[in-house]
Write a protein that holds these residues in place. Structure first.
Motif, PDB file in Angstrom:
ATOM      1  N   ALA A  89       0.865  -0.983   0.358  1.00 59.49           N
ATOM      2  CA  ALA A  89      -0.019  -0.105  -0.022  1.00 59.49           C
ATOM      3  C   ALA A  89       0.899   1.434   0.170  1.00 59.49           C
ATOM      4  O   ALA A  89       0.320   2.388  -0.401  1.00 59.49           O
ATOM      5  CB  ALA A  89      -0.813   0.033   1.249  1.00 59.49           C
ATOM      6  N   ILE A  90       2.230   1.210   0.489  1.00 59.99           N
ATOM      7  CA  ILE A  90       2.911   2.206   0.395  1.00 59.99           C
ATOM      8  C   ILE A  90       4.250   1.868  -0.436  1.00 59.99           C
ATOM      9  O   ILE A  90       4.709   0.733  -0.481  1.00 59.99           O
ATOM     10  CB  ILE A  90       3.601   2.293   1.901  1.00 59.99           C
ATOM     11  N   ARG A  91       4.455   2.817  -1.397  1.00 58.85           N
ATOM     12  CA  ARG A  91       5.662   2.818  -2.379  1.00 58.85           C
ATOM     13  C   ARG A  91       6.413   3.905  -2.250  1.00 58.85           C
ATOM     14  O   ARG A  91       5.799   5.184  -2.075  1.00 58.85           O
ATOM     15  CB  ARG A  91       5.000   2.632  -3.758  1.00 58.85           C
ATOM     16  N   LEU A  92       7.433   3.859  -2.767  1.00 63.43           N
ATOM     17  CA  LEU A  92       8.131   5.043  -2.968  1.00 63.43           C
ATOM     18  C   LEU A  92       8.345   5.252  -4.621  1.00 63.43           C
ATOM     19  O   LEU A  92       8.933   4.477  -5.283  1.00 63.43           O
ATOM     20  CB  LEU A  92       9.699   4.866  -2.538  1.00 63.43           C
ATOM     21  N   SER A  93       7.982   6.530  -4.991  1.00 63.39           N
ATOM     22  CA  SER A  93       8.214   6.898  -6.440  1.00 63.39           C
ATOM     23  C   SER A  93       9.177   7.475  -6.698  1.00 63.39           C
ATOM     24  O   SER A  93      10.307   7.456  -5.697  1.00 63.39           O
ATOM     25  CB  SER A  93       7.038   8.082  -6.625  1.00 63.39           C
ATOM     26  N   ASN A  94       9.539   7.737  -8.034  1.00 60.09           N
ATOM     27  CA  ASN A  94      10.911   8.326  -8.139  1.00 60.09           C
ATOM     28  C   ASN A  94      10.803   9.806  -8.303  1.00 60.09           C
ATOM     29  O   ASN A  94      11.548  10.410  -9.113  1.00 60.09           O
ATOM     30  CB  ASN A  94      11.652   7.650  -9.370  1.00 60.09           C
ATOM     31  N   ASP A  95       9.796  10.339  -7.739  1.00 61.21           N
ATOM     32  CA  ASP A  95       9.402  11.737  -7.858  1.00 61.21           C
ATOM     33  C   ASP A  95      10.405  12.444  -6.450  1.00 61.21           C
ATOM     34  O   ASP A  95      10.054  12.287  -5.503  1.00 61.21           O
ATOM     35  CB  ASP A  95       7.937  12.353  -7.475  1.00 61.21           C
ATOM     36  N   TRP A  96      11.362  13.160  -7.069  1.00 61.29           N
ATOM     37  CA  TRP A  96      12.222  13.558  -5.736  1.00 61.29           C
ATOM     38  C   TRP A  96      12.056  15.264  -5.909  1.00 61.29           C
ATOM     39  O   TRP A  96      12.796  15.849  -5.125  1.00 61.29           O
ATOM     40  CB  TRP A  96      13.799  13.483  -6.200  1.00 61.29           C
ATOM     41  N   ARG A  97      11.115  15.709  -6.713  1.00 61.98           N
ATOM     42  CA  ARG A  97      10.928  17.127  -6.651  1.00 61.98           C
ATOM     43  C   ARG A  97      10.196  17.634  -5.402  1.00 61.98           C
ATOM     44  O   ARG A  97       8.894  17.946  -5.656  1.00 61.98           O
ATOM     45  CB  ARG A  97      10.305  17.668  -7.854  1.00 61.98           C
ATOM     46  N   LEU A  98      10.678  17.507  -4.291  1.00 58.74           N
ATOM     47  CA  LEU A  98      10.175  18.055  -3.179  1.00 58.74           C
ATOM     48  C   LEU A  98      10.602  19.480  -2.432  1.00 58.74           C
ATOM     49  O   LEU A  98      10.274  19.809  -1.350  1.00 58.74           O
ATOM     50  CB  LEU A  98      10.079  17.056  -2.007  1.00 58.74           C
ATOM     51  N   SER A  99      11.071  20.181  -3.108  1.00 60.12           N
ATOM     52  CA  SER A  99      11.545  21.410  -2.783  1.00 60.12           C
ATOM     53  C   SER A  99      10.444  22.440  -2.412  1.00 60.12           C
ATOM     54  O   SER A  99       9.490  22.429  -3.166  1.00 60.12           O
ATOM     55  CB  SER A  99      12.626  22.270  -3.366  1.00 60.12           C
ATOM     56  N   HIS A 100      10.844  23.249  -1.260  1.00 60.46           N
ATOM     57  CA  HIS A 100       9.479  24.195  -1.093  1.00 60.46           C
ATOM     58  C   HIS A 100       9.892  25.356  -0.164  1.00 60.46           C
ATOM     59  O   HIS A 100      11.120  25.053   0.394  1.00 60.46           O
ATOM     60  CB  HIS A 100       8.603  23.457  -0.158  1.00 60.46           C
ATOM     61  N   VAL A 101       9.341  26.497  -0.094  1.00 57.46           N
ATOM     62  CA  VAL A 101       9.591  27.324   0.746  1.00 57.46           C
ATOM     63  C   VAL A 101       9.715  26.974   2.295  1.00 57.46           C
ATOM     64  O   VAL A 101       8.666  26.379   2.493  1.00 57.46           O
ATOM     65  CB  VAL A 101       9.264  28.777   0.464  1.00 57.46           C
ATOM     66  N   GLN A 102      10.314  27.846   3.419  1.00 54.88           N
ATOM     67  CA  GLN A 102       9.874  27.365   4.554  1.00 54.88           C
ATOM     68  C   GLN A 102       8.794  27.466   4.883  1.00 54.88           C
ATOM     69  O   GLN A 102       8.435  26.555   6.179  1.00 54.88           O
ATOM     70  CB  GLN A 102      11.274  28.190   5.282  1.00 54.88           C
ATOM     71  N   ILE A 103       8.129  28.378   4.789  1.00 57.77           N
ATOM     72  CA  ILE A 103       6.508  28.776   5.007  1.00 57.77           C
ATOM     73  C   ILE A 103       5.416  27.553   4.765  1.00 57.77           C
ATOM     74  O   ILE A 103       4.630  27.415   5.303  1.00 57.77           O
ATOM     75  CB  ILE A 103       6.109  30.052   4.717  1.00 57.77           C
ATOM     76  N   GLU A 104       6.015  26.612   3.820  1.00 59.02           N
ATOM     77  CA  GLU A 104       5.242  25.644   3.351  1.00 59.02           C
ATOM     78  C   GLU A 104       5.580  24.468   3.894  1.00 59.02           C
ATOM     79  O   GLU A 104       4.940  23.439   3.690  1.00 59.02           O
ATOM     80  CB  GLU A 104       5.124  25.508   1.902  1.00 59.02           C
ATOM     81  N   LYS A 105       6.360  24.277   4.865  1.00 60.74           N
ATOM     82  CA  LYS A 105       6.863  22.988   5.400  1.00 60.74           C
ATOM     83  C   LYS A 105       5.794  22.325   6.121  1.00 60.74           C
ATOM     84  O   LYS A 105       5.789  21.250   6.137  1.00 60.74           O
ATOM     85  CB  LYS A 105       8.142  23.143   6.584  1.00 60.74           C
ATOM     86  N   TYR A 106       4.758  22.930   6.830  1.00 63.44           N
ATOM     87  CA  TYR A 106       3.723  22.185   7.401  1.00 63.44           C
ATOM     88  C   TYR A 106       2.681  21.793   6.289  1.00 63.44           C
ATOM     89  O   TYR A 106       1.842  21.228   6.787  1.00 63.44           O
ATOM     90  CB  TYR A 106       3.116  23.086   8.409  1.00 63.44           C
ATOM     91  N   ALA A 107       2.713  22.168   5.112  1.00 65.80           N
ATOM     92  CA  ALA A 107       1.777  21.889   3.914  1.00 65.80           C
ATOM     93  C   ALA A 107       2.046  20.701   3.237  1.00 65.80           C
ATOM     94  O   ALA A 107       1.590  20.211   2.455  1.00 65.80           O
ATOM     95  CB  ALA A 107       1.376  23.213   3.351  1.00 65.80           C
ATOM     96  N   MET A 108       3.391  20.090   3.501  1.00 64.68           N
ATOM     97  CA  MET A 108       4.015  19.106   2.658  1.00 64.68           C
ATOM     98  C   MET A 108       3.507  17.634   3.249  1.00 64.68           C
ATOM     99  O   MET A 108       4.529  16.861   3.901  1.00 64.68           O
ATOM    100  CB  MET A 108       5.638  19.032   2.961  1.00 64.68           C
ATOM    101  N   THR A 109       2.347  17.536   3.436  1.00 63.26           N
ATOM    102  CA  THR A 109       1.487  16.152   3.764  1.00 63.26           C
ATOM    103  C   THR A 109       0.673  15.693   2.980  1.00 63.26           C
ATOM    104  O   THR A 109       0.301  16.241   2.045  1.00 63.26           O
ATOM    105  CB  THR A 109       0.872  16.467   5.211  1.00 63.26           C
ATOM    106  N   ASP A 110       0.404  14.437   3.161  1.00 63.12           N
ATOM    107  CA  ASP A 110      -0.679  13.589   2.214  1.00 63.12           C
ATOM    108  C   ASP A 110      -1.460  13.101   3.294  1.00 63.12           C
ATOM    109  O   ASP A 110      -0.972  12.308   4.261  1.00 63.12           O
ATOM    110  CB  ASP A 110       0.022  12.584   1.325  1.00 63.12           C
ATOM    111  N   HIS A 111      -2.785  13.027   2.959  1.00 67.78           N
ATOM    112  CA  HIS A 111      -3.817  12.379   3.892  1.00 67.78           C
ATOM    113  C   HIS A 111      -4.614  11.505   3.144  1.00 67.78           C
ATOM    114  O   HIS A 111      -4.645  11.737   1.903  1.00 67.78           O
ATOM    115  CB  HIS A 111      -4.753  13.470   4.443  1.00 67.78           C
ATOM    116  N   ALA A 112      -4.963  10.470   3.804  1.00 69.58           N
ATOM    117  CA  ALA A 112      -6.107   9.438   3.123  1.00 69.58           C
ATOM    118  C   ALA A 112      -6.769   8.723   4.237  1.00 69.58           C
ATOM    119  O   ALA A 112      -6.155   8.796   5.197  1.00 69.58           O
ATOM    120  CB  ALA A 112      -5.255   8.362   2.165  1.00 69.58           C
ATOM    121  N   THR A 113      -7.934   8.145   4.092  1.00 69.29           N
ATOM    122  CA  THR A 113      -8.634   7.452   4.911  1.00 69.29           C
ATOM    123  C   THR A 113      -8.775   6.180   4.383  1.00 69.29           C
ATOM    124  O   THR A 113      -9.377   5.862   3.329  1.00 69.29           O
ATOM    125  CB  THR A 113      -9.951   8.156   5.253  1.00 69.29           C
ATOM    126  N   VAL A 114      -8.717   5.327   5.312  1.00 75.73           N
ATOM    127  CA  VAL A 114      -8.646   3.658   5.180  1.00 75.73           C
ATOM    128  C   VAL A 114     -10.111   3.479   5.619  1.00 75.73           C
ATOM    129  O   VAL A 114     -10.488   3.520   7.094  1.00 75.73           O
ATOM    130  CB  VAL A 114      -7.716   2.771   5.574  1.00 75.73           C
TER     131      VAL A 114
END
Length: 138
Positions: A89-114
């Motif tokens: 159910a968890i996989r690692l993609s090869n998407d490495w483009r995760l750079s962001h500005v410091q103010i967006e560090k708490y928005a770098m989340t993914d949510h899902a519901t089982v």
């Protein structure tokens, strides 16, 4: 004077690096990048949360199901969560483009519901059995 020879050789050879961010960079196939989650394949064993060395994965119980959250800013892309997930159910993609500005560090989340399943006899809520687990078991 040998440095002039090296300088001229390098000028005629051209750049040996990629032009990123002005051009597209090549990504190796086996690169461990951003974590992806498939809620339909999750069986709620919480092993990924247990083995995550950075504490980036969290599960919380809710009325509608088991809430999954991953904080990409904390994830170290070690791959332990994907390695120990029986249903993949968890996989690692090869998407490495995760750079962001410091103010967006708490928005770098993914949510899902089982979502919860329900017992056909008594109606008690329980984790549904994922098709991936059935294929793995049988």
């Amino acid at each position: 004077m040998s440095f002039l020879k090296v300088l001229f050789n390098n000028l005629f050879a051209g750049p040996s690096t990629e032009a990123f961010p002005f051009g597209e960079a090549t990504t190796p196939e086996a690169l461990r990048g951003k974590v992806t989650f498939d809620a339909g394949a999750c069986v709620g064993c919480l092993m990924c949360e247990h083995v995550c060395p950075a504490g980036a994965i969290r599960f919380d119980e809710g009325e509608d199901g088991l809430h999954f959250m991953i904080w990409h800013n904390t994830c170290v892309t070690c791959g332990l969560c994907a390695h120990y997930c029986v249903t993949k159910a968890i996989r690692l993609s090869n998407d490495w483009r995760l750079s962001h500005v410091q103010i967006e560090k708490y928005a770098m989340t993914d949510h899902a519901t089982v979502p919860w399943g329900h017992c056909t006899s008594c109606g008690t809520r329980l984790m549904p059995v994922a098709d991936a687990l059935m294929r793995h078991a049988y």
